[in-house]
Scaffold this motif. Structure first.
Motif, PDB file in Angstrom:
ATOM      1  N   GLU A 303       0.828  -1.211   0.000  1.00 54.19           N
ATOM      2  CA  GLU A 303       0.000   0.000   0.000  1.00 54.19           C
ATOM      3  C   GLU A 303       0.864   1.264   0.000  1.00 54.19           C
ATOM      4  OE1 GLU A 303      -3.117   0.625  -0.317  1.00 54.19           O
ATOM      5  OE2 GLU A 303      -4.365  -0.977   0.484  1.00 54.19           O
ATOM      6  N   TRP A 307       1.432  -0.059  -4.715  1.00 52.95           N
ATOM      7  CA  TRP A 307       0.050   0.231  -5.073  1.00 52.95           C
ATOM      8  C   TRP A 307      -0.255   1.715  -5.181  1.00 52.95           C
ATOM      9  CZ3 TRP A 307      -2.816  -3.806  -1.468  1.00 52.95           C
ATOM     10  CH2 TRP A 307      -2.465  -5.094  -1.891  1.00 52.95           C
ATOM     11  N   ARG A 311      -3.553   3.466  -7.307  1.00 50.43           N
ATOM     12  CA  ARG A 311      -4.606   4.247  -6.665  1.00 50.43           C
ATOM     13  C   ARG A 311      -4.630   5.680  -7.206  1.00 50.43           C
ATOM     14  NH1 ARG A 311      -5.747   2.688  -0.492  1.00 50.43           N
ATOM     15  NH2 ARG A 311      -7.706   3.639  -1.190  1.00 50.43           N
ATOM     16  N   GLU A 312      -3.455   6.226  -7.463  1.00 48.77           N
ATOM     17  CA  GLU A 312      -3.388   7.600  -7.967  1.00 48.77           C
ATOM     18  C   GLU A 312      -4.025   7.715  -9.347  1.00 48.77           C
ATOM     19  OE1 GLU A 312      -0.118  10.953  -9.408  1.00 48.77           O
ATOM     20  OE2 GLU A 312       0.547   9.228  -8.240  1.00 48.77           O
ATOM     21  N   SER A 315      -7.793   7.193  -9.472  1.00 46.68           N
ATOM     22  CA  SER A 315      -8.564   8.305  -8.915  1.00 46.68           C
ATOM     23  C   SER A 315      -8.669   9.484  -9.876  1.00 46.68           C
ATOM     24  CB  SER A 315      -7.928   8.772  -7.599  1.00 46.68           C
ATOM     25  OG  SER A 315      -6.680   9.405  -7.842  1.00 46.68           O
ATOM     26  N   ILE A 347     -10.230  -6.007  -1.702  1.00 53.65           N
ATOM     27  CA  ILE A 347      -9.323  -4.854  -1.782  1.00 53.65           C
ATOM     28  C   ILE A 347      -9.807  -3.845  -2.817  1.00 53.65           C
ATOM     29  CG2 ILE A 347      -6.985  -4.103  -2.379  1.00 53.65           C
ATOM     30  CD1 ILE A 347      -5.949  -6.729  -1.233  1.00 53.65           C
ATOM     31  N   ILE A 348      -9.962  -4.284  -4.057  1.00 57.91           N
ATOM     32  CA  ILE A 348     -10.241  -3.350  -5.149  1.00 57.91           C
ATOM     33  C   ILE A 348     -11.627  -2.717  -5.015  1.00 57.91           C
ATOM     34  CG2 ILE A 348     -10.478  -3.121  -7.654  1.00 57.91           C
ATOM     35  CD1 ILE A 348      -8.477  -5.488  -7.883  1.00 57.91           C
ATOM     36  N   LYS A 351     -12.298  -1.987  -0.323  1.00 61.90           N
ATOM     37  CA  LYS A 351     -11.335  -1.097   0.337  1.00 61.90           C
ATOM     38  C   LYS A 351     -11.036   0.136  -0.502  1.00 61.90           C
ATOM     39  CE  LYS A 351      -6.937  -1.219   2.846  1.00 61.90           C
ATOM     40  NZ  LYS A 351      -5.782  -2.075   3.247  1.00 61.90           N
ATOM     41  N   TRP A 352     -10.804  -0.048  -1.784  1.00 57.20           N
ATOM     42  CA  TRP A 352     -10.462   1.073  -2.659  1.00 57.20           C
ATOM     43  C   TRP A 352     -11.691   1.776  -3.225  1.00 57.20           C
ATOM     44  CZ3 TRP A 352      -5.834  -0.487  -6.304  1.00 57.20           C
ATOM     45  CH2 TRP A 352      -4.723  -0.818  -5.527  1.00 57.20           C
ATOM     46  N   LYS A 353     -12.850   1.146  -3.133  1.00 56.50           N
ATOM     47  CA  LYS A 353     -14.100   1.705  -3.650  1.00 56.50           C
ATOM     48  C   LYS A 353     -14.067   1.905  -5.169  1.00 56.50           C
ATOM     49  CE  LYS A 353     -15.475   1.893   0.583  1.00 56.50           C
ATOM     50  NZ  LYS A 353     -16.349   0.794   1.091  1.00 56.50           N
ATOM     51  N   TYR A 354     -13.291   1.110  -5.853  1.00 52.19           N
ATOM     52  CA  TYR A 354     -13.207   1.212  -7.313  1.00 52.19           C
ATOM     53  C   TYR A 354     -14.345   0.416  -7.931  1.00 52.19           C
ATOM     54  CZ  TYR A 354     -11.529   0.436 -12.078  1.00 52.19           C
ATOM     55  OH  TYR A 354     -11.432   0.359 -13.443  1.00 52.19           O
ATOM     56  N   ARG A 445     -15.306   4.805 -13.474  1.00 53.06           N
ATOM     57  CA  ARG A 445     -15.258   4.351 -12.097  1.00 53.06           C
ATOM     58  C   ARG A 445     -16.659   4.372 -11.512  1.00 53.06           C
ATOM     59  NH1 ARG A 445     -13.083   7.228  -8.519  1.00 53.06           N
ATOM     60  NH2 ARG A 445     -12.162   5.561  -7.326  1.00 53.06           N
TER      61      ARG A 445
END
Length: 445
Positions: A303, A307, A311-312, A315, A347-348, A351-354, A445
Motif C-alpha cells: 500500500e 500500489w 490508486r493515484e 482516482s 481490496i479493489i 477497500k479502494w471503492k473502485y 469508475r
C-alpha cells in the motif's frame, strides 16, 4: 550402413511417444505453432513412416509390430483431440440466447479468423476483441480498420452493444501494432527527465497512441504498466514478462506522475487505458506466462509503495484495471489474484471503492491455463472480475467459455455478481464510434 539403420531405428523409437504426445495435445497453446499445416505434416509423416516400416517387413517381429502401432497412434490421437475440440466448440456455439447474453459480455478474445470471431460477435458470445501483430502482419492499417468496422456493424445488426476493441501498445518493446502505427519509446525513457518534461512527453506519447488507435476503431489500450521496476535482474526463465524493460521506474511517485500524464493523452482521443498488472509483478521473479508466482510482500508495504501508482491513476482517470496471475499470499495464498474474491472484492471493490472495469491478464498464460482453468473462470466471475481475457490463443476461448457455461448450468455462478458486473460493463461500453472519437470510451469508475 547397418550402423546408420540402427541409429535411425532408435530415433524412431524415441520420436514415436513424443509425436504421439504432441498429437494428443494438439490444441494446447504451447503447440500453437503446429496448428493447421503443422498438424497435417505430422499426420503425413506418421503415415509415411508406417508405410516404410511395413514395406521393410518390420511387422514380422513383435518389436516391429509395436513400433508400427506407436506410429499409428499420432493420427488417431490427433483425430480424437480434434473431435473433442469440435464438440466443445459446437456446445459453445449452440448456447442459448439468454446464456450468451448473460456470459458473453464478460469475454474478450484474440482471433486469427475473421469469420469465426464475427460469428462469436453476432451471437453475443463475446464482449470484446483483442488485436495484435498477427492481425496486421502483411496487411494495411486500412484493412484492419475495415475489419473492426465490419465487426461493429455486425453487432449493431444483431442489436448488441459495440465491442470493446483492445490492443497492446505500451511503447518500447511492447508495441504490437507498430508498424504500421508509430513506434513510441517506452515510458521508462522519461524517468530521468525533469518533472515538467516528464508530464509533457508522457502526455504526448499518450496522444500519439490514442489518436492512432482510435483511427483504427480500437477503444481500449492495455497500457500503461504500473509495476515498479525491479531493482535486480529477474531469473533466466523470464522469457516474456521482461518487466525490467517495461516498468517505468522504481519510484512509485515517478511512476504515478508519468502514467497519469500518459493516460490523459490517451483518453483525450477517446481511448481508454488499462492499468497493469495489479497487485504488481515487479517483485516476483517468475514469469507467469509459464509458471505460478507468489508475491509475499505484506499488504501494508505494498500500500505504501507498489500500489500508490494504481490508486493515484485510478482516482484521476477512467482507466480499467488488469489483475495479474500473481498469488498475493498475505491475502489469499490459495489462488492467483486474478480469480481471488479476497483481492478483487475485498481490496479493489470494498477497500479502494473502485467500481470500474476489472479484467484478468490472459487466461492462456501458464500460471492459470496449466492448472484448473475452469475453477479459475468460475472464481474470477464470482470475485467480481468483469472481463476475462483470452488473448494469445483465441481458439482456447471455446474451452474457457465452456467452463463458464458449465458453471452457470450447475448453479456455481453468483448471479448477484454477474448483474453487478453487467452494470459496470454497460456503464463502460463504447456507445458508438462518434462518442469514441469525441470523448473517453467510458470505462468509468
Amino acid at each position: 550402413m547397418q550402423f546408420l539403420r540402427r541409429i535411425g531405428l532408435i530415433l524412431l523409437w524415441l520420436a514415436a511417444p513424443v509425436v504421439a504426445f504432441g498429437a494428443a495435445n494438439k490444441n494446447d497453446p504451447y503447440l500453437l505453432v503446429l496448428r493447421s499445416v503443422g498438424n497435417i505434416a505430422l499426420v503425413v509423416i506418421s503415415i509415411m513412416i508406417v508405410i516404410v516400416l511395413i514395406r521393410r517387413g518390420r511387422w514380422r517381429s513383435m518389436a516391429g509390430k509395436l513400433l508400427i502401432i506407436l506410429w499409428c497412434l499420432p493420427p488417431l490421437l490427433m483425430s480424437a483431440a480434434h473431435l473433442k475440440f469440435e464438440l466443445r466448440k459446437h456446445e459453445v456455439l449452440a448456447a442459448g440466447t439468454a446464456e450468451a447474453r448473460q456470459l458473453g459480455p464478460h469475454f474478450m478474445v484474440g482471433y486469427s479468423s475473421f469469420p469465426k470471431v464475427a460469428r462469436l460477435a453476432e451471437q453475443g458470445l463475446i464482449g470484446g476483441v483483442y488485436v495484435t501483430r498477427h492481425n496486421i502482419r502483411g496487411r494495411t492499417a486500412d484493412a484492419l480498420r475495415a475489419e473492426i468496422a465490419a465487426l461493429q456493424d455486425k453487432r449493431r445488426a444483431a442489436s448488441l452493444p459495440p465491442l470493446i476493441v483492445a490492443a497492446d501498445q505500451e511503447g518500447g518493446i511492447v508495441g504490437h501494432l507498430s508498424p504500421p502505427l508509430t513506434k513510441v519509446p517506452a515510458l521508462a525513457t522519461l524517468a530521468g527527465l525533469a518533472p515538467d518534461d516528464q508530464q509533457v512527453k508522457a502526455e504526448e506519447f499518450g496522444r500519439i497512441h490514442g489518436r492512432e488507435l482510435a483511427g483504427l476503431g480500437i477503444n481500449l489500450n492495455l497500457a500503461p504498466v504500473l509495476d515498479l521496476k525491479p531493482p535486480v535482474r529477474r531469473n533466466r526463465l523470464d522469457f516474456h514478462t521482461l518487466i525490467g524493460q517495461r516498468a517505468i521506474a522504481t519510484d512509485p511517485v515517478v511512476v504515478g506522475a508519468i502514467a497519469s500524464a500518459y493516460v490523459r493523452g490517451l483518453e483525450a482521443s477517446g481511448v481508454g487505458a488499462t492499468l497493469k498488472h495489479f497487485p504488481g509483478i515487479g517483485r516476483v521473479r517468475t514469469d507467469t506466462h509459464h509458471f505460478s508466482a507468489n508475491l509475499d510482500t505484506p499488504v501494508r508495504e505494498l500500500e505504501a509503495t507498489d500500489w500508490l501508482p494504481f490508486r493515484e491513476v485510478l482516482s484521476q482517470s477512467h482507466s480499467a484495471l488488469m489483475v495479474g496471475h500473481v498469488t498475493l499470499t498475505a491475502v489469499d495464498p490459495d489462488r492467483a489474484a486474478s480469480h481471488s474474491k479476497a483481492v478483487v472484492e475485498g481490496i479493489i471493490r470494498d477497500k479502494w471503492k473502485y467500481q470500474g472495469v476489472v479484467m484478468t491478464d490472459d487466461l492462456v498464460m501458464g500460471a492459470i491455463y496449466q492448472h484448473d482453468v475452469c475453477k479459475a473462470v468460475v472464481e474470477a466471475i464470482n470475485a467480481g472480475v468483469d472481463l476475462l481475457l483470452v488473448a494469445y490463443d483465441g481458439a482456447q476461448f471455446y474451452r474457457i467459455f465452456a467452463c463458464a457455461l458449465d458453471g452457470s448450468r450447475q448453479g456455481k455462478l453468483d448471479t448477484v455478481m454477474l448483474r453487478a458486473s453487467a452494470a459496470r460493463l454497460e456503464r463502460g461500453s463504447p456507445k458508438d464510434q462518434a462518442r469514441a472519437a469525441s470523448g473517453v470510451v467510458g470505462l468509468a469508475r
